[in-house]
Design an enzyme around this catalytic site. Structure first.
Site, short mmCIF file in Angstrom:
data_model
loop_
_atom_site.label_atom_id
_atom_site.label_comp_id
_atom_site.label_asym_id
_atom_site.label_seq_id
_atom_site.Cartn_x
_atom_site.Cartn_y
_atom_site.Cartn_z
N ARG A 1 72.00 -72.18 -8.76
CA ARG A 1 71.69 -73.35 -9.45
C ARG A 1 71.28 -73.04 -11.15
NH1 ARG A 1 70.46 -78.09 -7.40
NH2 ARG A 1 70.31 -79.17 -9.43
N HIS B 1 76.36 -85.34 -7.01
CA HIS B 1 75.14 -83.96 -7.33
C HIS B 1 76.25 -83.09 -7.97
CE1 HIS B 1 71.80 -81.77 -7.72
NE2 HIS B 1 71.23 -81.92 -6.53
N ASP C 1 73.48 -81.35 4.72
CA ASP C 1 72.40 -81.83 4.15
C ASP C 1 71.35 -82.46 5.03
OD1 ASP C 1 70.95 -82.21 2.03
OD2 ASP C 1 72.30 -83.61 0.88
N GLN D 1 74.95 -79.06 -7.95
CA GLN D 1 74.89 -78.47 -6.81
C GLN D 1 76.26 -77.96 -6.49
OE1 GLN D 1 71.88 -77.97 -4.77
NE2 GLN D 1 73.60 -76.55 -3.95
N CYS E 1 72.06 -77.33 0.71
CA CYS E 1 71.28 -77.46 -0.95
C CYS E 1 69.94 -77.20 -0.90
CB CYS E 1 71.91 -78.57 -1.50
SG CYS E 1 71.19 -80.38 -0.81
N ARG F 1 67.99 -87.05 -13.41
CA ARG F 1 67.64 -87.41 -12.10
C ARG F 1 67.23 -88.69 -11.47
NH1 ARG F 1 67.49 -83.21 -7.99
NH2 ARG F 1 66.46 -83.74 -6.10
#
Length: 300
Positions: A284, A128, A216, A131, A256, A101
């Site tokens: 997740r 991502h 987001d 996700q 998310c 990450r």
């Protein structure tokens, strides 16, 4: 050669669908005693803060009999400018997979090029993918196959948006994107999606008749200095009850997380009956375990 997941399009459509459906199957058999990761170790490299990514990977490895190592970049030799290729070759001799990450898709690609084991993008500046596996699992579980349906992305054309664009191609739905000028998604990512991803003239145009509304944060990690500028640019892009009413009556809302109630989404929406954010967050765990099972080559 190991399989990596650096972007969602690293998967074929059938593979992406297999992982998402397998995630739901793992969720249903959570207490079965299934332990496919015994003896396996996941190295997790973080240069950015995390809640859901760290906890879901760590808890998932433990749940299925494996082990996860949290490696903060500043506490490793990566933080002292050790070449990525050296770190990759060392970690991949000791661990079964590596999750990264960070801020750089390019660095992840370089790391993967020198790794003997699967490398997973836990978030980068461009993508991502983990996700989106969770998001698609949530959509499947609550509304069935998204093929032929419409999703509306409202807000910043960021890394999650890029992965949503790739998901539209893989899963056969249409993604309408409403983003202000200067904050639209990457042209190359859009171009690769063809007709699956479309830019809308306004949030209302994107949301009208949609099966799913997603947004987001307007200011992501590392962009804090731009906050006031972004608040001005995204005025009018909040997902509120009026916008949700333009979507289909059974439309669902995803985010998310973390979220800023009163900015990109109104509290009445994110805390309302159409919101599936907590199922989405839990997924997740299951989506990433299905992904690891796939990358490890473990037969379902």
């Amino acid at each position: 050669m190991p399989r990596h997941l650096l972007k969602l399009s690293d998967l074929a459509p059938a593979e992406a669908r297999q992982i998402v459906l397998r995630a739901s199957a793992l969720k249903r058999q959570a207490d079965s005693g299934y332990r496919p990761f015994v003896g396996k170790t996941l190295a997790m490299i973080f240069t950015k803060n995390s809640t859901r990514t760290r906890v879901s990977f760590e808890a998932g490895m433990a749940r299925f009999g494996g082990h996860a190592l949290f490696l903060a970049a500043g506490a490793t030799q990566i933080g002292r400018d050790e070449p990525l290729r050296d770190t990759a070759q060392v970690l991949s001799r000791m661990c079964s997979a590596v999750m990264i990450r960070n801020d750089s898709q390019r660095d992840q690609e370089e790391f993967a090029a020198h790794s003997r084991v699967p490398v997973i993008n836990g978030l980068s500046d461009l993508h991502h993918p983990c996700q989106l596996l969770a998001d698609l699992q949530t959509w499947f579980e609550h509304r069935g196959d998204p093929r032929g349906k419409v999703a509306a992305w409202i807000g910043d054309g960021n890394n999650v948006c890029h992965s949503f664009i790739e998901a539209a191609t893989l899963f056969g739905f249409t993604l309408r994107i409403a983003a202000p000028a200067g904050y639209q998604p990457d042209a190359a990512v859009m171009g690769a999606a063809g007709d699956a991803a479309q830019l809308a003239d306004s949030p209302a145009a994107a949301a009208r008749g949609a099966d799913l509304i997603v947004t987001d944060t307007w200011t992501s990690m590392g962009q804090e200095a731009e906050q006031q500028k972004r608040l001005q640019a995204f005025a009018g892009y909040q997902v509120d009850a009026a916008l949700m009413q333009l979507a289909k009556p059974d439309a669902i809302f995803l985010h998310c997380l973390p979220a800023h109630r009163g900015e990109e989404v109104a509290a009445e929406v994110i805390d309302g009956p159409q919101s599936l954010i907590y199922d989405e967050a839990e997924n997740r765990l299951w989506a990433q375990m299905a992904l690891l099972e796939f990358l490890f080559g473990i037969a379902a």
